[in-house]
Design a protein around this motif. Sequence first.
Motif, short mmCIF file in Angstrom:
data_model
loop_
_atom_site.label_atom_id
_atom_site.label_comp_id
_atom_site.label_asym_id
_atom_site.label_seq_id
_atom_site.Cartn_x
_atom_site.Cartn_y
_atom_site.Cartn_z
N ARG A 20 0.95 -1.13 0.03
CA ARG A 20 0.05 0.06 -0.04
C ARG A 20 0.90 1.33 0.02
O ARG A 20 1.93 1.28 0.85
CB ARG A 20 -0.99 -0.24 1.24
N PHE A 21 0.50 2.21 -0.78
CA PHE A 21 1.43 3.50 -0.87
C PHE A 21 1.04 4.18 0.77
O PHE A 21 0.04 3.98 1.08
CB PHE A 21 0.69 4.67 -1.87
N TYR A 22 2.24 4.45 1.17
CA TYR A 22 2.17 4.87 2.63
C TYR A 22 1.32 6.12 2.73
O TYR A 22 1.36 7.03 2.13
CB TYR A 22 3.66 5.45 2.86
N GLY A 23 0.30 6.08 3.94
CA GLY A 23 -0.60 6.75 4.27
C GLY A 23 -0.50 7.40 5.65
O GLY A 23 -1.39 7.95 6.10
N GLY A 24 0.52 7.04 6.30
CA GLY A 24 0.68 7.35 7.58
C GLY A 24 0.63 6.48 8.56
O GLY A 24 0.28 6.94 9.94
N ASP A 25 0.30 5.17 8.61
CA ASP A 25 0.01 4.31 9.37
C ASP A 25 1.53 4.16 10.38
O ASP A 25 2.74 4.36 9.93
CB ASP A 25 -0.22 2.80 8.79
N TRP A 81 -2.68 8.90 -4.53
CA TRP A 81 -2.59 7.41 -4.61
C TRP A 81 -2.38 7.17 -2.78
O TRP A 81 -2.40 5.86 -2.53
CB TRP A 81 -1.45 6.79 -5.27
N SER A 82 -2.02 8.02 -2.15
CA SER A 82 -1.55 7.96 -0.69
C SER A 82 -2.79 6.74 0.20
O SER A 82 -3.95 7.19 -0.06
CB SER A 82 -1.42 9.20 -0.10
#
Length: 196
Positions: A20-25, A81-82
């Motif tokens: 997954r494109f990094y989204g802040g997890d 895409w984030s």
Amino acid sequence: MTSRVTFVSPATSPSLRQARFYGGDSIDDVGAAHARSAAGSLPAPARVLVAPSVRCLQTAEALGLDGVEIPELKGLDVGRWSGRTLEEVGAAEPEAVGRWLTDPGWAAHGGESVRDVCERIGGWLDTAQDTEGRTVAVVEPEIVRAAVVHVLGLPAAAFWRLDVPPLTATELSGRTGRWNLRLGRPLAVSPDGWTR
């Protein structure tokens, strides 16, 4: 004067495990445990720098590193895409994904192009070369890729040909406009033999 920069990639997180494109997890429990077990495995740095992402900050903390957030070391901005998986984006925008993977100057996802991130990190490295002593920088994998592209003088298209495993160190040493490279040293080996 010799400058040394050790880039450390973050511990595992759900986005990494899910492509997954990094989204802040956050880093996951396994990643945090591996990072804590690797604490003390790096040579003592003169300075510690951290990319301003949750998983880089948490990895640095788990490694026992007290660092300064550096905006220039932020990860590649993938715009809309984030937080989405590559499979999701590929199904919704197959031509865009194909273009992104083959054209380093493309950024129609609304973020940053691969060429832009390579130039940004190359510029940062050019100034870091004037810094005496060892720097440890906990950064996203794509920042390590961009650094390797820069120091080896590779075309930006080589960016996608480089794999950066979680919790590994990529070491640069340089002086007078030239860097030497040591790739992907694992910080530690877990009791089950898994190298990271």
